[in-house]
Design an enzyme around this catalytic site. Structure first.
Site, PDB file in Angstrom:
ATOM      1  N   ARG A  35       0.862  -1.177   0.000  1.00 12.63           N
ATOM      2  CA  ARG A  35       0.000   0.000   0.000  1.00 12.63           C
ATOM      3  C   ARG A  35       0.900   1.229   0.000  1.00 12.63           C
ATOM      4  O   ARG A  35       1.910   1.264   0.702  1.00 12.63           O
ATOM      5  CB  ARG A  35      -0.928   0.020   1.218  1.00 12.63           C
ATOM      6  CG  ARG A  35      -2.084  -0.971   1.135  1.00 12.63           C
ATOM      7  CD  ARG A  35      -3.107  -0.606   0.043  1.00 12.63           C
ATOM      8  NE  ARG A  35      -4.205  -1.565  -0.049  1.00 12.63           N
ATOM      9  CZ  ARG A  35      -4.235  -2.626  -0.855  1.00 12.63           C
ATOM     10  NH1 ARG A  35      -3.224  -2.888  -1.668  1.00 12.63           N
ATOM     11  NH2 ARG A  35      -5.283  -3.433  -0.866  1.00 12.63           N
TER      12      ARG A  35
ATOM     13  N   ASP B 280       4.523  -0.135  -7.077  1.00 10.97           N
ATOM     14  CA  ASP B 280       3.251  -0.502  -7.712  1.00 10.97           C
ATOM     15  C   ASP B 280       2.104   0.265  -7.064  1.00 10.97           C
ATOM     16  O   ASP B 280       0.976   0.230  -7.543  1.00 10.97           O
ATOM     17  CB  ASP B 280       3.010  -2.015  -7.586  1.00 10.97           C
ATOM     18  CG  ASP B 280       1.764  -2.451  -8.345  1.00 10.97           C
ATOM     19  OD1 ASP B 280       1.649  -2.105  -9.528  1.00 10.97           O
ATOM     20  OD2 ASP B 280       0.897  -3.124  -7.747  1.00 10.97           O
TER      21      ASP B 280
ATOM     22  N   GLU C  67      -2.526   7.670  -4.648  1.00 12.50           N
ATOM     23  CA  GLU C  67      -2.880   7.066  -5.938  1.00 12.50           C
ATOM     24  C   GLU C  67      -4.376   7.135  -6.251  1.00 12.50           C
ATOM     25  O   GLU C  67      -4.772   7.006  -7.417  1.00 12.50           O
ATOM     26  CB  GLU C  67      -2.440   5.593  -5.977  1.00 12.50           C
ATOM     27  CG  GLU C  67      -3.276   4.668  -5.095  1.00 12.50           C
ATOM     28  CD  GLU C  67      -2.823   3.204  -5.143  1.00 12.50           C
ATOM     29  OE1 GLU C  67      -1.611   2.961  -5.053  1.00 12.50           O
ATOM     30  OE2 GLU C  67      -3.689   2.327  -5.270  1.00 12.50           O
TER      31      GLU C  67
ATOM     32  N   HIS D  62      -0.679   0.014  -9.636  1.00  9.84           N
ATOM     33  CA  HIS D  62      -1.382  -0.971  -8.804  1.00  9.84           C
ATOM     34  C   HIS D  62      -1.854  -2.154  -9.662  1.00  9.84           C
ATOM     35  O   HIS D  62      -3.019  -2.536  -9.633  1.00  9.84           O
ATOM     36  CB  HIS D  62      -2.574  -0.309  -8.097  1.00  9.84           C
ATOM     37  CG  HIS D  62      -2.906  -0.981  -6.790  1.00  9.84           C
ATOM     38  ND1 HIS D  62      -3.199  -0.301  -5.651  1.00  9.84           N
ATOM     39  CD2 HIS D  62      -2.983  -2.294  -6.450  1.00  9.84           C
ATOM     40  CE1 HIS D  62      -3.462  -1.146  -4.667  1.00  9.84           C
ATOM     41  NE2 HIS D  62      -3.332  -2.368  -5.135  1.00  9.84           N
TER      42      HIS D  62
HETATM   43  P1  NAI Z   1      -1.021 -11.467   4.709  1.00 16.87           P
HETATM   44  O1  NAI Z   1      -2.068 -11.068   5.680  1.00 16.87           O
HETATM   45  O2  NAI Z   1      -0.939 -12.894   4.283  1.00 16.87           O
HETATM   46  O3  NAI Z   1       0.418 -11.057   5.270  1.00 16.87           O
HETATM   47  C1  NAI Z   1       0.681  -9.817   5.855  1.00 16.87           C
HETATM   48  C2  NAI Z   1       1.844  -9.999   6.819  1.00 16.87           C
HETATM   49  O4  NAI Z   1       2.164  -8.724   7.363  1.00 16.87           O
HETATM   50  C3  NAI Z   1       1.501 -10.923   7.993  1.00 16.87           C
HETATM   51  O5  NAI Z   1       2.507 -11.897   8.158  1.00 16.87           O
HETATM   52  C4  NAI Z   1       1.440  -9.961   9.188  1.00 16.87           C
HETATM   53  O6  NAI Z   1       1.861 -10.576  10.400  1.00 16.87           O
HETATM   54  C5  NAI Z   1       2.423  -8.892   8.740  1.00 16.87           C
HETATM   55  N1  NAI Z   1       2.260  -7.648   9.478  1.00 16.87           N
HETATM   56  C6  NAI Z   1       1.134  -7.120  10.021  1.00 16.87           C
HETATM   57  N2  NAI Z   1       1.408  -5.964  10.657  1.00 16.87           N
HETATM   58  C7  NAI Z   1       2.740  -5.763  10.492  1.00 16.87           C
HETATM   59  C8  NAI Z   1       3.635  -4.747  10.934  1.00 16.87           C
HETATM   60  N3  NAI Z   1       3.199  -3.714  11.672  1.00 16.87           N
HETATM   61  N4  NAI Z   1       4.934  -4.847  10.596  1.00 16.87           N
HETATM   62  C9  NAI Z   1       5.382  -5.913   9.861  1.00 16.87           C
HETATM   63  N5  NAI Z   1       4.594  -6.904   9.427  1.00 16.87           N
HETATM   64  C10 NAI Z   1       3.287  -6.836   9.745  1.00 16.87           C
HETATM   65  O7  NAI Z   1      -1.204 -10.518   3.448  1.00 16.87           O
HETATM   66  P2  NAI Z   1      -0.720 -10.755   1.949  1.00 16.87           P
HETATM   67  O8  NAI Z   1      -1.771 -11.491   1.198  1.00 16.87           O
HETATM   68  O9  NAI Z   1       0.652 -11.288   1.964  1.00 16.87           O
HETATM   69  O10 NAI Z   1      -0.729  -9.257   1.398  1.00 16.87           O
HETATM   70  C11 NAI Z   1       0.179  -8.286   1.861  1.00 16.87           C
HETATM   71  C12 NAI Z   1      -0.271  -6.918   1.376  1.00 16.87           C
HETATM   72  O11 NAI Z   1      -0.158  -6.857  -0.044  1.00 16.87           O
HETATM   73  C13 NAI Z   1      -1.750  -6.608   1.631  1.00 16.87           C
HETATM   74  O12 NAI Z   1      -1.922  -6.034   2.910  1.00 16.87           O
HETATM   75  C14 NAI Z   1      -2.109  -5.627   0.550  1.00 16.87           C
HETATM   76  O13 NAI Z   1      -1.958  -4.329   1.066  1.00 16.87           O
HETATM   77  C15 NAI Z   1      -1.049  -5.863  -0.522  1.00 16.87           C
HETATM   78  N6  NAI Z   1      -1.614  -6.322  -1.802  1.00 16.87           N
HETATM   79  C16 NAI Z   1      -1.288  -5.609  -2.937  1.00 16.87           C
HETATM   80  C17 NAI Z   1      -1.762  -6.005  -4.165  1.00 16.87           C
HETATM   81  C18 NAI Z   1      -1.381  -5.278  -5.424  1.00 16.87           C
HETATM   82  O14 NAI Z   1      -1.982  -5.496  -6.476  1.00 16.87           O
HETATM   83  N7  NAI Z   1      -0.392  -4.401  -5.404  1.00 16.87           N
HETATM   84  C19 NAI Z   1      -2.650  -7.165  -4.294  1.00 16.87           C
HETATM   85  C20 NAI Z   1      -2.873  -7.877  -3.046  1.00 16.87           C
HETATM   86  C21 NAI Z   1      -2.383  -7.439  -1.840  1.00 16.87           C
END
Ligand code: NAI
Length: 326
Positions: A230, A254, A259, A291
């Site tokens: 994000r 990305d 944005e 994105h």
């Molecule tokens: P996920 O929920 O599987 O993993 C997120 C990880 O971040 C978890 O291991 C969690 O413990 C950790 N986390 C939470 N708070 C934290 C902090 N303060 N400091 C460090 N780590 C922390 O999520 P996933 O599926 O891996 O997605 C990650 C991010 O990718 C999403 O939150 C979303 O914002 C972004 N995303 C972007 C996309 C794009 O098209 N650019 C598409 C899909 C997701």
């Protein structure tokens, strides 16, 4: 059952039509984003389907509730655009927690390789029959240290990809998991020791501007930052200053913190007033995509299938699968 679908793009329709038709759901596709001005379009619909840059603010929530909206179906994983405090559980919000972590992780690596091997420059040069290699020197990823912030679904895929390149992996996560061969370190150590830093954690109060002047000051000179999570994880003005001072080696973005009014739209015939973004885009060592990391056929199909299943399951059986609880 009728769903008002906001911020529709042409690539959304085929997969949503397929799964909605099977489920007997009527989709009404609106090109406009959901905002305080457009929420009234959802009048008469059972629920709304929204994406990352739709606004689900307090006022939007009030309008939707007043109109009898029964649910909000996010067709994405992130939910930072929803005012959950105001919503206070008055209608469920569903998301698609995983649709293809590979799509995002592979895009992160694609951006990194593009940047360090100057593919974006080579593409333009050779189209103009300029076959000079001056200024095209890159570096090997093999043996470099990558720091992965957030070791959830996408972070883990990215770690696997980096391992395939023979990179050393450091990780930071607020909630470390038991992942074989992953060395967790504190955030400062990760910033200090990584050649490349890739962000894969959600945007929360905790992570807002996680990459700011202070964080950048701790990083290796010439480090490269990748953000496919994000935009507001990075203070864009601080990033730009560091790029201008040649403190950082590059950035692969990305997502961008402002944005919302730009990404996903064609502004090629407009004068973009966001000076920070314009300056970032002008830098030879900054790659910006709008994105699009999620945008693969597999991901689109999974998104549509899960979104429709979430809604159907809730309306027919009252189940709360993939309901976002904050
Ligand atoms: P996920 O929920 O599987 O993993 C997120 C990880 O971040 C978890 O291991 C969690 O413990 C950790 N986390 C939470 N708070 C934290 C902090 N303060 N400091 C460090 N780590 C922390 O999520 P996933 O599926 O891996 O997605 C990650 C991010 O990718 C999403 O939150 C979303 O914002 C972004 N995303 C972007 C996309 C794009 O098209 N650019 C598409 C899909 C997701």
């Amino acid at each position: 059952m009728k769903i008002a679908f906001f911020d529709t793009k042409t690539y959304d329709k085929p997969s949503f039509d397929k799964y909605a038709e099977r489920a007997g759901i009527t989709m009404k596709y609106f090109e406009t984003k959901l905002t305080e001005d457009t929420a009234s379009l959802a009048q008469g619909f059972d629920g709304v389907c929204v994406f990352v840059n739709d606004t689900v603010s307090a006022l939007v929530i009030d309008i939707l509730l007043e109109q009898g909206c029964k649910f909000i179906a996010l067709r994405c994983a992130g939910f930072n655009n929803v005012d959950f405090k105001h919503l206070a559980g008055r209608m469920p919000v569903f998301n698609v927690p995983a649709y293809s972590p590979h799509s995002v992780a592979e895009h992160a690596m694609a951006m990194l390789l593009t940047s360090i091997r100057r593919i974006h420059k080579a593409y333009i040069r050779t189209r103009d029959f300029n076959f000079s290699l001056n200024g095209m020197t890159g570096f090997d990823l093999h043996s470099k240290t990558v720091g992965v912030v957030g070791t959830g679904k996408i972070g883990r895929c990215f770690i696997d990809i980096c391992r395939g390149f023979g990179m050393k992996v450091l990780a930071y996560d607020k909630y470390p998991a038991d992942i074989p061969d992953v060395t967790y370190v504190d955030k400062d150590t990760l910033f200090r020791e990584s050649d490349i830093i890739s962000l894969h954690c959600p945007l929360t109060d905790d992570t807002y501007h996680m990459i700011d002047d202070d964080a950048i000051a701790k990083m290796k000179k010439r480090a490269i930052i990748i953000n496919t999570s994000r935009g507001a994880l990075i203070d864009a003005a601080a990033l730009l200053a560091a790029i201008k001072e040649r403190r950082l080696g590059g950035a692969c973005l990305d997502v961008y913190e402002d944005e919302n009014d730009l990404f996903f739209e064609d502004y090629s015939n407009h004068i973009v007033s966001d000076d920070v973004l314009a300056r970032l885009i002008s830098m030879p060592n900054v790659i910006v995509t709008s994105h699009q990391a999620f945008l693969t056929e597999e991901a689109l199909d999974n998104i549509a299938q899960t979104t429709i299943e979430n809604v159907l399951c809730y309306l027919t059986e009252g189940c709360d699968k993939n309901r976002v609880i904050v």
